[in-house]
Design an enzyme around this catalytic site. Structure first.
Site, PDB file in Angstrom:
ATOM      1  N   LYS A   1       8.674   6.525   1.432  1.00 60.40           N
ATOM      2  CA  LYS A   1       9.147   7.126   0.269  1.00 60.40           C
ATOM      3  C   LYS A   1      10.045   6.003  -0.421  1.00 60.40           C
ATOM      4  O   LYS A   1      10.041   5.955  -1.583  1.00 60.40           O
ATOM      5  CB  LYS A   1      10.270   7.979   0.818  1.00 60.40           C
ATOM      6  CG  LYS A   1      10.498   9.032  -0.125  1.00 60.40           C
ATOM      7  CD  LYS A   1      11.077  10.191   0.668  1.00 60.40           C
ATOM      8  CE  LYS A   1      12.471  10.247   1.208  1.00 60.40           C
ATOM      9  NZ  LYS A   1      13.662  10.118   0.521  1.00 60.40           N
TER      10      LYS A   1
ATOM     11  N   ARG B   1      10.749   2.762  -5.590  1.00 62.23           N
ATOM     12  CA  ARG B   1      10.834   1.310  -6.153  1.00 62.23           C
ATOM     13  C   ARG B   1       9.436   0.897  -6.910  1.00 62.23           C
ATOM     14  O   ARG B   1       9.658   0.293  -8.128  1.00 62.23           O
ATOM     15  CB  ARG B   1      11.181   0.404  -5.233  1.00 62.23           C
ATOM     16  CG  ARG B   1      12.615   0.550  -4.704  1.00 62.23           C
ATOM     17  CD  ARG B   1      13.061  -0.109  -3.403  1.00 62.23           C
ATOM     18  NE  ARG B   1      14.446  -0.149  -3.006  1.00 62.23           N
ATOM     19  CZ  ARG B   1      14.899   1.134  -2.204  1.00 62.23           C
ATOM     20  NH1 ARG B   1      14.178   2.219  -2.180  1.00 62.23           N
ATOM     21  NH2 ARG B   1      16.046   0.927  -1.901  1.00 62.23           N
TER      22      ARG B   1
ATOM     23  N   GLY C   1      18.209  11.734  -4.122  1.00 63.54           N
ATOM     24  CA  GLY C   1      19.192  10.740  -4.250  1.00 63.54           C
ATOM     25  C   GLY C   1      18.902   9.546  -4.808  1.00 63.54           C
ATOM     26  O   GLY C   1      19.655   8.708  -5.923  1.00 63.54           O
TER      27      GLY C   1
ATOM     28  N   ASP D   1      18.404   7.137   8.518  1.00 66.18           N
ATOM     29  CA  ASP D   1      17.428   8.359   8.087  1.00 66.18           C
ATOM     30  C   ASP D   1      17.078   8.707   9.758  1.00 66.18           C
ATOM     31  O   ASP D   1      16.482   9.715   9.933  1.00 66.18           O
ATOM     32  CB  ASP D   1      16.214   7.988   7.310  1.00 66.18           C
ATOM     33  CG  ASP D   1      16.982   7.714   5.988  1.00 66.18           C
ATOM     34  OD1 ASP D   1      18.058   8.031   5.473  1.00 66.18           O
ATOM     35  OD2 ASP D   1      16.176   7.238   5.310  1.00 66.18           O
TER      36      ASP D   1
ATOM     37  N   LYS E   1      24.478  13.144   2.926  1.00 64.02           N
ATOM     38  CA  LYS E   1      23.206  13.079   2.470  1.00 64.02           C
ATOM     39  C   LYS E   1      22.531  14.590   2.214  1.00 64.02           C
ATOM     40  O   LYS E   1      23.753  15.159   1.650  1.00 64.02           O
ATOM     41  CB  LYS E   1      22.361  12.882   4.007  1.00 64.02           C
ATOM     42  CG  LYS E   1      22.637  11.323   4.498  1.00 64.02           C
ATOM     43  CD  LYS E   1      22.051  10.415   3.880  1.00 64.02           C
ATOM     44  CE  LYS E   1      22.199   9.010   3.883  1.00 64.02           C
ATOM     45  NZ  LYS E   1      21.741   7.730   3.166  1.00 64.02           N
TER      46      LYS E   1
ATOM     47  N   ARG F   1      24.904  15.923   7.507  1.00 60.72           N
ATOM     48  CA  ARG F   1      23.855  15.716   8.794  1.00 60.72           C
ATOM     49  C   ARG F   1      24.452  15.711  10.005  1.00 60.72           C
ATOM     50  O   ARG F   1      23.980  16.074  11.051  1.00 60.72           O
ATOM     51  CB  ARG F   1      22.714  14.710   8.690  1.00 60.72           C
ATOM     52  CG  ARG F   1      21.761  14.850   7.452  1.00 60.72           C
ATOM     53  CD  ARG F   1      20.844  13.876   7.273  1.00 60.72           C
ATOM     54  NE  ARG F   1      19.703  14.176   6.528  1.00 60.72           N
ATOM     55  CZ  ARG F   1      18.874  13.518   5.624  1.00 60.72           C
ATOM     56  NH1 ARG F   1      18.980  12.099   5.886  1.00 60.72           N
ATOM     57  NH2 ARG F   1      18.076  13.856   5.068  1.00 60.72           N
TER      58      ARG F   1
HETATM   59  C1  S3P Z   1      17.063   4.798   0.805  1.00 63.10           C
HETATM   60  C2  S3P Z   1      18.361   4.514   1.169  1.00 63.10           C
HETATM   61  C3  S3P Z   1      19.359   5.223   2.090  1.00 63.10           C
HETATM   62  C4  S3P Z   1      18.593   6.486   3.025  1.00 63.10           C
HETATM   63  C5  S3P Z   1      17.632   7.006   1.850  1.00 63.10           C
HETATM   64  C6  S3P Z   1      16.511   6.092   1.141  1.00 63.10           C
HETATM   65  C7  S3P Z   1      16.525   4.022  -0.133  1.00 63.10           C
HETATM   66  O1  S3P Z   1      20.411   5.987   1.244  1.00 63.10           O
HETATM   67  O2  S3P Z   1      19.085   7.410   3.510  1.00 63.10           O
HETATM   68  O3  S3P Z   1      16.648   8.065   2.550  1.00 63.10           O
HETATM   69  O4  S3P Z   1      15.256   4.307  -0.375  1.00 63.10           O
HETATM   70  O5  S3P Z   1      17.133   2.946  -0.610  1.00 63.10           O
HETATM   71  P1  S3P Z   1      21.697   5.257   0.988  1.00 63.10           P
HETATM   72  O6  S3P Z   1      21.263   4.056   0.130  1.00 63.10           O
HETATM   73  O7  S3P Z   1      22.580   6.446   0.339  1.00 63.10           O
HETATM   74  O8  S3P Z   1      22.002   4.680   2.404  1.00 63.10           O
END
Ligand code: S3P
Length: 431
Positions: A25, A30, A97, A317, A344, A348
């Site tokens: 993911k 990206r 997010g 995660d 999150k 969690r």
């Molecule tokens: C992610 C970074 C993490 C992770 C999220 C994916 C990423 O979040 O928990 O599932 O792809 O950069 P944070 O940057 O908030 O730690």
């Protein structure tokens, strides 16, 4: 409207077999965003199938890029170069997010105003962490209470900054790097703890120069990207559910093919080793800067495990599923420095505690973690997922060794990252 799907989990005897998990993911988000900024056609096989990455594709399309699937199911993106087109409406980030925070870095450098919206959960999550650096770089960002979505971003000609984020977050790092790519001068981010480095690696794969030393990353603005054709490696955070499932049955034997082995994502292997599970890596290969390989896993019995400090950020995660299996391990688990889990897709820390207790486990929740003794017996229960994919999947795994049945309501929330999770799990479980 469709009724949410409930899944009834029955205890298992064993976890056996081999599988490939969906594309990562973090890398898929990206690749899609960088493809938009690279003039020409990019193509990605095994692009993450979940709703989160679909949100990113939807936004990229709304910003003027052609996005389609070819006959093999690969994602095709026709990128526009550094300047995208103004979206006709709000950019919907759904539950993601990553989409909201990382895309903000790109929008901060565009010559138009964008509105970013999200679902209820995303609209509660902190955005100040990207608003602060992007504003310092020259963008204007308005947010509800100064912190939450909807975000209104008025882009500008950005200038590079040196930034030390207060939280260790790969999303923030990538957001600032993307803005840095569009900015004048050099942008440097120095992280409080190392986080996943797919942003840096992907930027290089698209042709940008990125300098790295320990926890610091720098990018020069104004670099041109070229399109990329790549296969997205399997998601370690999805594989984690099956690896944890296998590790709680002494006779399990599991093989996961084509999975991402990037050292900033594979700390789970060390934790499982401390819990007594032997893993070996075979056929390790490098693809566009990312390590990919096959993992074989044979369980055993280990000692107590403590996850703290910089290791916590690298396992962020995987912590829900590690906590969910911890009662079945010989030595139990203590997690510290995981306050980020509270912000999150749901809180969690509390969600895991609630569900472990519902299954009869002893668990002590602290401000930033848990203490979970080992050698416990759990019983089936009604799980509360809080519509969080990782909570639903973590407790589907805990259910495999509980006595009696466990009901996972609104189990379709797994589609955020892993739509075929329950089908794949059933193929590996022996009853
Ligand atoms: C992610 C970074 C993490 C992770 C999220 C994916 C990423 O979040 O928990 O599932 O792809 O950069 P944070 O940057 O908030 O730690």
């Amino acid at each position: 409207m469709l009724e949410p799907k409930s899944v009834l989990m029955r205890p298992a005897r064993n976890v056996l077999g081999s599988l490939r998990v969906p594309g990562d993911k973090s890398i898929s988000h990206r690749y899609a965003m960088l493809a938009a900024l690279a003039k020409g056609r990019s193509r990605f096989d095994n692009f993450a199938p979940g709703a989160d990455c679909a949100s990113t594709l939807g936004c990229v399309r709304a910003l003027g890029c052609n996005v389609e699937r070819d006959e093999k199911g690969a994602v095709i993106i026709d990128g526009l170069g550094p300047q995208l087109k103004e979206s006709a409406g709000p950019l919907d980030c759904g539950n993601s997010g990553s989409t909201m925070r990382m895309l903000s870095g790109i929008l901060a450098g565009q010559p138009f105003t964008s509105e970013l919206i999200g679902d209820e959960s995303l609209s509660r999550r902190p955005m100040k962490r990207i608003i602060e650096p992007l504003t310092r770089m020259g963008a204007e960002i308005r947010a509800a209470d100064g912190d939450c979505a909807p975000l209104r971003i008025t882009g500008a000609q950005l200038h590079g900054i040196e930034y030390r984020p207060p939280v260790a977050s790969a999303q923030v790092k990538t957001s600032v790097l993307l803005a840095g790519l569009l900015a004048e001068g050099k942008t440097t981010i120095e992280e409080p703890a190392r986080t996943r480095d797919h942003g840096e690696i992907a930027l290089r794969a698209f042709g940008a120069d990125v300098d790295r030393t320990r926890n610091s990353v720098s990018i020069r603005g104004g670099q041109e990207l070229h399109p990329l054709e790549a296969y997205v490696p399997g998601d370690m955070s999805s594989a984690a559910f099956f690896m944890c499932a296998a590790s709680i049955f002494p006779d399990s034997n599991l093989v996961i093919d084509g999975v991402l082995l990037n050292p900033t994502r594979s700390a789970l292997l060390d934790v499982l080793a401390a819990m007594g599970t032997r893993t070996s890596l075979v056929r390790v290969d490098e693809q566009h800067g990312e390590l990919v390989g096959t993992i074989t896993l044979i369980p055993g019995s280990g000692g107590p495990v403590i996850i703290a400090g910089p290791q916590t950020a690298l396992l962020i995660d995987e912590l829900p599923v590690l906590a969910a299996i911890a009662p079945y391990t010989a030595g139990g688990l203590e997690v510290r420095d995981a306050g980020e889990l509270r912000v999150k897709e749901c809180d969690r820390l509390s969600a895991v505690t609630r569900n472990l207790q519902a299954m009869g486990a002893q668990v002590e929740q602290t401000d930033d973690g848990w203490r979970i003794p080992g050698r416990q017996r759990l019983h089936g229960a009604l799980i509360k997922t809080f519509s969080d994919h990782r909570i639903a999947m973590a407790f589907a795994i805990a259910a495999l060794r509980a006595e009696g049945e466990t009901l996972v309501p609104d189990a379709d929330c797994v589609a955020i990252s892993y739509p075929a999770f329950f089908e794949d799990l059933e193929k590996l479980v022996e009853r």
